[in-house]
Motif scaffolding. Structure first.
Motif, mmCIF file in Angstrom:
data_model
loop_
_atom_site.group_PDB
_atom_site.id
_atom_site.type_symbol
_atom_site.label_atom_id
_atom_site.label_comp_id
_atom_site.label_asym_id
_atom_site.label_seq_id
_atom_site.Cartn_x
_atom_site.Cartn_y
_atom_site.Cartn_z
ATOM 1 N N VAL A 7 4.839 1.144 2.075
ATOM 2 C CA VAL A 7 3.949 2.251 0.728
ATOM 3 C C VAL A 7 5.004 4.092 0.110
ATOM 4 O O VAL A 7 4.783 3.592 -0.726
ATOM 5 C CB VAL A 7 3.042 2.927 1.462
ATOM 6 N N GLN A 8 6.211 3.986 0.935
ATOM 7 C CA GLN A 8 6.730 4.624 0.874
ATOM 8 C C GLN A 8 8.136 4.876 -0.979
ATOM 9 O O GLN A 8 7.933 5.418 -1.732
ATOM 10 C CB GLN A 8 7.356 5.367 1.611
ATOM 11 N N GLY A 66 -7.103 5.284 4.649
ATOM 12 C CA GLY A 66 -7.497 4.229 4.539
ATOM 13 C C GLY A 66 -7.159 2.499 5.978
ATOM 14 O O GLY A 66 -8.230 2.711 6.009
ATOM 15 N N ARG A 67 -6.511 3.652 6.360
ATOM 16 C CA ARG A 67 -6.246 2.719 7.894
ATOM 17 C C ARG A 67 -7.259 3.326 8.691
ATOM 18 O O ARG A 67 -7.554 2.729 9.413
ATOM 19 C CB ARG A 67 -5.094 3.703 8.667
ATOM 20 N N LEU A 113 -1.217 9.909 2.320
ATOM 21 C CA LEU A 113 -2.736 10.727 3.247
ATOM 22 C C LEU A 113 -3.376 10.127 2.208
ATOM 23 O O LEU A 113 -3.929 9.182 3.232
ATOM 24 C CB LEU A 113 -3.025 11.886 1.792
ATOM 25 N N TYR A 114 -3.870 9.289 1.174
ATOM 26 C CA TYR A 114 -4.769 7.995 0.931
ATOM 27 C C TYR A 114 -4.459 6.981 1.864
ATOM 28 O O TYR A 114 -5.180 6.241 2.587
ATOM 29 C CB TYR A 114 -4.789 7.500 -0.695
ATOM 30 N N PHE A 124 -5.982 -0.491 -0.020
ATOM 31 C CA PHE A 124 -4.524 -0.203 -0.127
ATOM 32 C C PHE A 124 -4.058 -0.696 1.366
ATOM 33 O O PHE A 124 -2.546 -0.478 1.344
ATOM 34 C CB PHE A 124 -4.335 1.453 -0.671
ATOM 35 N N ALA A 125 -4.491 0.463 2.049
ATOM 36 C CA ALA A 125 -3.883 0.716 3.253
ATOM 37 C C ALA A 125 -4.403 -0.735 4.121
ATOM 38 O O ALA A 125 -3.001 -1.162 5.278
ATOM 39 C CB ALA A 125 -4.543 1.089 4.328
ATOM 40 N N LYS A 126 -5.230 -1.842 3.580
ATOM 41 C CA LYS A 126 -4.501 -2.852 4.619
ATOM 42 C C LYS A 126 -4.001 -3.697 3.561
ATOM 43 O O LYS A 126 -3.134 -5.296 4.347
ATOM 44 C CB LYS A 126 -6.284 -3.667 3.764
#
Length: 343
Positions: free
Chosen positions: A94-95, A42-43, A37-38, A84-86
């Motif tokens: 991520v997983q 973030g994306r 989700l986060y 985080f997404a960057k």
């Protein structure tokens, strides 16, 4: 029908294990959902970066309006989501990360570590050891990655141990070991340093790493009616072997390896069981003197590693000329008028 007590306890233990496994699986699934989700939020924030910081501020306010009891959507945390997404653009990474650390751990990593590969290394160590966020930060500040993953280590583990034991032993070593919980004093002798390490055993075990259990210091072992005393003896439950540590308050000398080799042989013969792996020795010196250590270990039969250690110095050099010395303070106290003179 009577229930056999041992069978009953076995059933209870089996059920407890199933419950714990299910609880951990549910916790990991929840953690994975949260990270995903986060990451997705973030994306979106990164895609709208041209709207400036006000976009994030407005987003935080609007989320709070619809979800007043929801936590984790402050401006600060939304910015962490974007970072985080960057940092981890691939969902697969991520997983894999979510199975190892919490969101708070990941924020600490992003704050303190720039390289993504190094972040993953610290995440793996966190999963192995169960570090709190504070301990993780401390390990990063103490440059654990540089001391454990990058440093050229002085050991004969690859020659004297079978894989994967040789690799595990190599990975366990650090150089230098940071005993910054022991205050350095001029003229300090080895036994004093050893006593300070034992007095701070929890911090010592944390610095040694995963799986170390303390057996004792000045640990006695008898050979042909004569008592010998090892500085410190440990058992490592991850390596499944005894670890003998000898502490020297000097630079490395070749004869140190010979004495440690003797201790390891005695432990292997008198203490090691068939289920234990070969005993490992670790020499901790003020200076390992790389080539001298390498030559000394080359033909030694037992697995030995040599590392340096650092103590907490009295005062950083840049402060020594700023703060007054003890003598200066005493002179100033003596120059002050006493109460009788003032009256």
């Amino acid at each position: 029908m009577l229930i056999n007590s041992s069978e009953y306890m076995a059933i209870v233990d089996d059920i407890k294990t199933k419950i714990k496994t299910a609880q951990r699986r549910l916790a990991l699934e929840a953690n994975s959902e949260l990270f995903t989700l986060y990451w997705n939020i973030g994306r979106v924030i990164n895609e709208c970066s041209q709207w400036g910081n006000k976009f994030v501020e407005n987003l935080a306010c609007d989320i709070k309006l619809d979800f007043p009891k929801a936590r984790g959507y402050s401006v600060r945390n939304l910015k962490y989501m974007a970072k985080f997404a960057k940092t981890f653009p691939e969902l697969e990474i991520v997983q894999s990360l979510t199975a190892q650390i919490t969101w708070t751990h990941s924020n600490a990593l992003m704050d303190k570590v720039k390289d993504r590969g190094v972040m993953m290394w610290y995440a793996e160590r966190t999963a192995e050891t169960g570090w709190t966020v504070d301990i993780l930060k401390e390990q990063i500040d103490n440059k654990l990655y540089e001391r454990q993953a990058l440093v050229q280590k002085a050991s004969n583990f690859q020659k004297r141990l079978e894989p994967p034991q040789s690799d595990l032993a190599e990975q366990t070593m650090k150089d230098p070991y940071m005993f910054d919980f022991v205050q350095y004093r001029e003229g300090m002798v080895e036994r004093e340093i050893e006593n300070e390490l034992v007095k701070n055993i929890t911090k010592l075990l944390l610095e040694l790493g995963t799986g170390f259990a303390f057996m004792g210091n000045q640990y006695p072992i008898e050979v042909e009616g004569e008592d010998f005393y090892m500085d410190m003896l440990f058992y490592n439950v991850k390596l499944h072997c005894y670890v003998v540590i000898e502490l020297k308050n000097t630079d490395f000398k070749p004869e140190y390896a010979g004495k440690l080799n003797f201790y390891i042989s005695a432990v292997d013969d008198l203490m090691k069981s068939e289920r234990d792996n070969p005993t490992i020795g670790l020499l901790l010196c003020r200076n390992k003197r790389g080539m001298i250590a390498e030559y000394s270990l080359r033909d030694i039969e037992k697995p030995i590693g040599v590392s340096e250690y650092k103590l907490l110095k009295n005062l950083p050099m840049e402060y020594e000329n700023i703060l007054p010395s003890v003598e200066d303070i005493e002179k100033r106290i003596c120059s002050l008028p006493n109460e009788d003179e003032q009256n």
